[in-house]
Motif scaffolding. Structure first.
Motif, mmCIF file in Angstrom:
data_model
loop_
_atom_site.group_PDB
_atom_site.id
_atom_site.type_symbol
_atom_site.label_atom_id
_atom_site.label_comp_id
_atom_site.label_asym_id
_atom_site.label_seq_id
_atom_site.Cartn_x
_atom_site.Cartn_y
_atom_site.Cartn_z
ATOM 1 N N MET A 258 28.813 19.429 47.059
ATOM 2 C CA MET A 258 30.355 19.432 46.133
ATOM 3 C C MET A 258 30.954 20.605 45.444
ATOM 4 N N GLN A 259 32.196 21.908 45.674
ATOM 5 C CA GLN A 259 32.398 22.818 45.280
ATOM 6 C C GLN A 259 33.236 22.517 43.588
ATOM 7 N N GLN A 260 32.851 23.092 42.964
ATOM 8 C CA GLN A 260 33.159 23.273 41.491
ATOM 9 C C GLN A 260 33.495 24.263 41.279
ATOM 10 N N LEU A 261 35.458 23.872 40.004
ATOM 11 C CA LEU A 261 36.156 25.439 39.592
ATOM 12 C C LEU A 261 35.685 25.512 38.030
ATOM 13 N N MET A 262 34.875 26.846 37.953
ATOM 14 C CA MET A 262 35.426 27.070 36.373
ATOM 15 C C MET A 262 35.803 27.815 36.313
ATOM 16 N N TRP A 263 37.151 27.120 35.226
ATOM 17 C CA TRP A 263 38.552 27.334 34.454
ATOM 18 C C TRP A 263 37.881 28.506 33.678
ATOM 19 N N PHE A 264 37.773 30.027 33.427
ATOM 20 C CA PHE A 264 37.160 30.126 31.864
ATOM 21 C C PHE A 264 39.115 30.509 31.325
ATOM 22 N N ARG A 265 38.705 30.414 29.830
ATOM 23 C CA ARG A 265 39.580 30.810 29.132
ATOM 24 C C ARG A 265 38.399 32.250 27.863
ATOM 25 N N SER A 266 38.770 31.176 26.706
ATOM 26 C CA SER A 266 37.824 32.105 25.506
ATOM 27 C C SER A 266 36.324 32.097 25.407
ATOM 28 N N ASP A 267 35.667 32.580 26.882
ATOM 29 C CA ASP A 267 35.012 32.066 26.840
ATOM 30 C C ASP A 267 34.201 33.286 27.866
ATOM 31 N N LEU A 268 34.411 34.054 28.030
ATOM 32 C CA LEU A 268 34.631 35.490 29.028
ATOM 33 C C LEU A 268 32.825 36.543 28.769
ATOM 34 N N ARG A 269 32.140 35.219 29.187
ATOM 35 C CA ARG A 269 30.325 35.797 29.553
ATOM 36 C C ARG A 269 29.809 34.505 30.723
ATOM 37 N N VAL B 103 35.980 20.095 37.889
ATOM 38 C CA VAL B 103 36.948 21.339 37.090
ATOM 39 C C VAL B 103 35.729 21.148 35.799
ATOM 40 N N HIS B 104 35.397 22.517 35.260
ATOM 41 C CA HIS B 104 35.611 22.334 34.190
ATOM 42 C C HIS B 104 35.424 23.564 33.463
ATOM 43 N N ALA B 105 35.433 22.585 32.288
ATOM 44 C CA ALA B 105 35.653 23.530 31.097
ATOM 45 C C ALA B 105 34.806 23.964 29.730
ATOM 46 N N ALA C 19 21.549 33.323 41.024
ATOM 47 C CA ALA C 19 22.738 33.402 41.941
ATOM 48 C C ALA C 19 23.009 31.858 43.054
ATOM 49 N N GLN C 20 23.839 31.509 43.002
ATOM 50 C CA GLN C 20 24.403 31.226 44.160
ATOM 51 C C GLN C 20 24.193 31.382 45.191
ATOM 52 N N ALA C 21 24.007 30.612 46.798
ATOM 53 C CA ALA C 21 23.927 31.179 47.777
ATOM 54 C C ALA C 21 25.806 31.763 48.215
ATOM 55 N N PRO C 22 25.899 32.997 48.741
ATOM 56 C CA PRO C 22 26.899 33.889 49.092
ATOM 57 C C PRO C 22 27.727 33.131 49.569
ATOM 58 N N THR C 23 29.171 33.278 49.391
ATOM 59 C CA THR C 23 30.413 32.417 50.099
ATOM 60 C C THR C 23 31.460 33.537 50.532
ATOM 61 N N PRO C 24 32.086 33.041 51.445
ATOM 62 C CA PRO C 24 32.843 33.870 51.840
ATOM 63 C C PRO C 24 34.576 34.679 51.156
ATOM 64 N N LEU C 25 34.696 34.299 50.670
ATOM 65 C CA LEU C 25 35.754 34.069 49.397
ATOM 66 C C LEU C 25 35.349 35.286 48.170
ATOM 67 N N ALA C 26 37.009 36.089 48.843
ATOM 68 C CA ALA C 26 36.573 36.916 47.884
ATOM 69 C C ALA C 26 37.655 36.901 46.544
ATOM 70 N N SER C 27 36.751 37.545 45.296
ATOM 71 C CA SER C 27 37.340 37.382 44.065
ATOM 72 C C SER C 27 39.173 38.328 44.013
ATOM 73 N N ASP C 28 39.542 37.914 43.128
ATOM 74 C CA ASP C 28 41.245 38.295 43.167
ATOM 75 C C ASP C 28 40.927 39.736 42.170
ATOM 76 N N MET D 98 27.830 25.697 38.085
ATOM 77 C CA MET D 98 26.214 26.042 39.653
ATOM 78 C C MET D 98 25.195 25.065 39.072
ATOM 79 N N SER D 99 25.235 24.421 38.875
ATOM 80 C CA SER D 99 24.283 23.109 38.703
ATOM 81 C C SER D 99 24.212 22.109 39.611
ATOM 82 N N ARG D 100 25.465 21.742 39.318
ATOM 83 C CA ARG D 100 26.262 20.151 40.444
ATOM 84 C C ARG D 100 26.698 21.217 41.342
ATOM 85 N N GLY D 101 26.563 22.246 41.977
ATOM 86 C CA GLY D 101 27.332 22.340 43.392
ATOM 87 C C GLY D 101 28.397 24.115 43.825
ATOM 88 N N SER D 102 27.804 24.471 44.688
ATOM 89 C CA SER D 102 28.807 25.773 44.905
ATOM 90 C C SER D 102 29.801 25.616 44.132
#
Length: 477
Positions: free
Chosen positions: A1-12, A97-99, A174-183, A23-27
């Motif tokens: 179950m792919q999760q999205l972490m949306w960073f805002r004023s929490d850059l850590r 989505v998590h924020a 750390a989670q399992a590696p993913t083929p998606l690259a960072s921007d 990250m506790s709920r999925g990739s």
């Protein structure tokens, strides 16, 4: 179950509630939105935007060690955020989505719109408490309302802290590696000038730099905080506010560092620690005010009756204040510190704010906006709260409004004139008595090139008192 972490004023990544939950709920993949139009409407300072970008670069490296790619998307403002986030979710099969919660009226509206848009597409929305110790709505008066006075708010916070301390969140594994690259992280954003290297060097980016600063303060300085925090020539403050504003540090990390320096006590023991914890709770208080009294997010006075104050329109005096040429050395030195470093000592923030709103009788909103356009730690709640407190339009338990005299404040808190000499080298030759009030030397002996005061302090004080008397407020004779 792919999760999205949306960073805002929490850059850590440390003690980050939403990241940990995602990250506790999925990739998990991460997202940051660059929104220059929104930042301009919020008067965010160029040095603050640069600080965000530098911290994003550090965050991207930290996330890479967790195998979490960081995606960067740009949209003009938050109106476009729902569609942009949904598109990322569809591209990468994200189910949730998590924020971490944010509390300004625009931020709250943005999150409601994003949540509703995602719900239409069967994508879950999870918001988490992170930038506060206590959730807004959990610290209330006996009648169920939000507090309007800090001392009463603090008392209830103490009761909650005695029952249970807010715990820190474990660092994700750390989670399992993913083929998606960072921007790639942008080096700059159109519309925001690059600050000087001197300014940037004062505020190194990244969690490690923030942790080191916190640890050094807790080990070496916090014990003297109560006695030294009001003296701008001394290293008496933590200078952690930019890291808290950007979320590179959490308030929980700060609280636990303070407790470790005081045998677990927050309301007794070392006076320096107790005083600093109270400053953390002031920060908390002003964010709760945003939620309980949303009019302050709309550029309105906390005390509605003070909307009737007859503020002066005095553009030349406003410009002199902004540029540090009022003829009052402590005011001018403080404004030069702001312009060159992106930061101002807290005692000085109160002095210059009272000078603008009381002695010049200029609308506090002019000062609030100017500060936001230059502060690396610009934060709506703290900046608005501080300005309205100083202008006597905000939260204040006193039944009358106070007016600081900048000369006596200078004499008290910069007695040797060290701070003034640093920022006003043209006055460096004056002795420690005359440096606070060069105009008292008279025209023949006053230092050349330094302006005469733009206002008479005594008469302008009476003018401010009269303006508030006209509202029927109780003021001193």
């Amino acid at each position: 179950m792919q999760q999205l972490m949306w960073f805002r004023s929490d850059l850590r990544i440390d003690d980050n509630t939403a990241l940990s939950q995602a990250m506790s709920r999925g990739s998990t993949i991460a997202l940051y939105l660059v929104t220059p139009g929104q930042w301009q409407r919020h008067d965010d300072a160029p040095c603050k935007v640069d600080f965000w970008l530098r911290n994003l670069a550090q965050l991207s490296r930290a996330l890479a060690a967790l195998n979490v790619p960081l995606l960067i998307r740009q949209c003009e403002d938050w109106n476009q955020a729902p569609a942009v986030i949904a598109e990322v979710c569809h591209q990468h099969n994200v189910c949730a989505v998590h924020a971490n919660e944010e509390y300004g009226i625009n931020e709250s509206l943005r999150d409601r719109c994003v949540a509703a848009y995602l719900a239409q597409q069967d994508i879950a929305w999870h918001s988490h408490l992170d930038q506060l110790l206590f959730k807004p709505g959990s610290i209330l008066t006996r009648s169920g309302g939000y507090f309007q006075v800090y001392s009463q708010f603090r008392k209830v916070c103490y009761e909650h802290l005695h029952m249970a301390l807010p715990g820190r969140v474990a660092r994700p594994v750390a989670q399992a590696p993913t083929p998606l690259a960072s921007d790639a992280i942008p080096q700059a954003v159109d519309g925001f000038a690059m600050p000087s290297e001197q300014l940037r060097s004062l505020w190194p980016a990244g969690e490690e730099a923030a942790r080191q600063r916190l640890e050094r303060f807790a080990d070496e300085q916090i014990g003297y905080y109560k006695d030294e925090r009001d003296f701008p020539a001394l290293p008496g403050t933590s200078q952690l506010s930019p890291y808290l504003a950007a979320g590179v540090l959490s308030p929980r990390q700060c609280l636990h560092a303070a407790l470790a320096a005081n045998r677990g006590e927050f309301d007794s023991g070392n006076a320096g620690v107790v005083t600093w914890v109270n400053e953390l709770l002031w920060r908390e208080f002003y964010k709760h005010i945003l939620v309980g009294y949303p009019r302050v997010s709309r550029h309105r006075a906390f005390r509605p009756e003070t909307e009737a104050v007859a503020w002066r329109r005095a553009p030349e005096e406003l410009a002199a204040w902004q540029q540090g040429r009022t003829g009052l050395p402590i005011i001018d030195a403080a404004m030069r510190q702001l312009l060159e470093t992106g930061w101002m000592h807290n005692r000085l923030r109160m002095i210059v704010a009272m000078f603008l709103t009381k002695n010049l009788l200029i609308d506090w909103r002019e000062g609030e906006r100017f500060f936001m356009r230059h502060l690396i730690d610009g934060d709506l709640a703290a900046n608005n709260g501080g300005w309205q407190w100083s202008a006597s339009t905000g939260t204040d338990a006193a039944p009358y409004f106070r007016i600081f005299n900048p000369i006596s404040q200078s004499q008290k808190f910069d007695p040797e004139g060290r701070f003034i000499r640093h920022w006003l080298p043209e006055l460096a030759g004056l002795n420690k008595r005359d440096i606070h009030d060069p105009a008292s030397l008279g025209g023949l002996f006053a230092p050349a090139g330094y302006p005469r005061p733009i206002v008479d302090l005594s008469r302008s004080r009476e003018r401010a008192l009269a303006a508030f008397r006209n509202l029927g407020q109780e003021v001193p004779a």
